[in-house]
Write a protein that holds these residues in place. Structure first.
Motif, PDB file in Angstrom:
ATOM      1  N   CYS A   1      90.163 -20.535 -10.049  1.00  0.00           N
ATOM      2  CA  CYS A   1      91.427 -20.554 -10.776  1.00  0.00           C
ATOM      3  C   CYS A   1      91.181 -20.217 -12.246  1.00  0.00           C
ATOM      4  O   CYS A   1      90.316 -20.811 -12.885  1.00  0.00           O
TER       5      CYS A   1
ATOM      6  N   CYS B   1      92.912 -26.408 -15.057  1.00  0.00           N
ATOM      7  CA  CYS B   1      93.024 -26.733 -13.626  1.00  0.00           C
ATOM      8  C   CYS B   1      91.924 -27.716 -13.216  1.00  0.00           C
ATOM      9  O   CYS B   1      90.797 -27.628 -13.697  1.00  0.00           O
TER      10      CYS B   1
ATOM     11  N   CYS C   1      97.686 -21.028  -7.106  1.00  0.00           N
ATOM     12  CA  CYS C   1      96.713 -22.123  -7.014  1.00  0.00           C
ATOM     13  C   CYS C   1      97.382 -23.361  -6.420  1.00  0.00           C
ATOM     14  O   CYS C   1      98.444 -23.790  -6.867  1.00  0.00           O
TER      15      CYS C   1
END
Ligand code: CTP
Ligand code: ZN
Length: 155
Positions: A110, A115, A139
């Protein structure tokens, strides 16, 4: 009948031929498949040859190994029109188109620095395929979108 492009690399006896790869993407296909050449199989790569369907295309031939649809389908990320031909004793015994899985678990990470998959946690990146054409992945953890260019950058 054999076309000129097909004569550039001879027929194989046993193995897998990945045909109709968009021109210039053969190496990326091998990378997704994790084929480095160090496995010992004879691998032939033909790049930028003319094709009836595509204009120009690439072809990859892997001798002595039959790739399973599960291993191959993720190449649809960059080669959505590829055909997988299983060859036994010089004959094509199976011909399949690749189909993009609805989720992609490996090969991509990602791009969002915030994240959870980038936070040194033992979390495997996971993406949903929102759209195949144009390619758009999302994602599972943070909702960040990846487009074709983002995918190519990582391969
Ligand atoms: N091939 C090969 N060795 C063989 C048989 C086939 O390398 N013993 C390759 C061909 O050169 C071609 C691909 O496998 O790149 C598919 O072969 P085939 O089905 O015979 O060709 P086409 O009919 O042209 O395939 P398509 O209709 O998928 O374009
Ligand atoms: Zn994310």
């Amino acid at each position: 009948m054999l076309s000129d492009s097909e004569l550039k690399v001879r027929k194989i006896k046993d193995g897998t031929v990945i045909d109709h790869i968009p021109a210039g993407n053969a190496l990326a296909v091998l990378k997704i498949l994790n084929i480095t050449g160090r496995e010992g199989h004879t691998v032939s790569i033909v790049m930028n040859v003319s094709s009836k369907r595509l204009g120009l295309k690439d072809i990859v031939k892997i001798e002595g190994r039959e790739l399973k649809p599960d291993e191959v389908n993720k190449i649809a990320l960059i080669a959505p029109n590829a055909t997988i031909n299983i060859v036994r004793n010089y004959q094509v015994v199976e011909k399949k188109s690749v189909t993009l899985p609805s989720e992609i678990y490996d090969i991509l990470s990602c791009p969002n620095p915030m994240c959870v998959t980038n936070a040194n946690e033992p979390v495997t990146p996971r993406f949903y395929v929102d759209s195949e054409s144009p390619l758009r992945l999302r994602c599972h953890y943070c909702g960040w979108f990846l487009e074709r260019e983002d995918v190519l950058k990582q391969i």
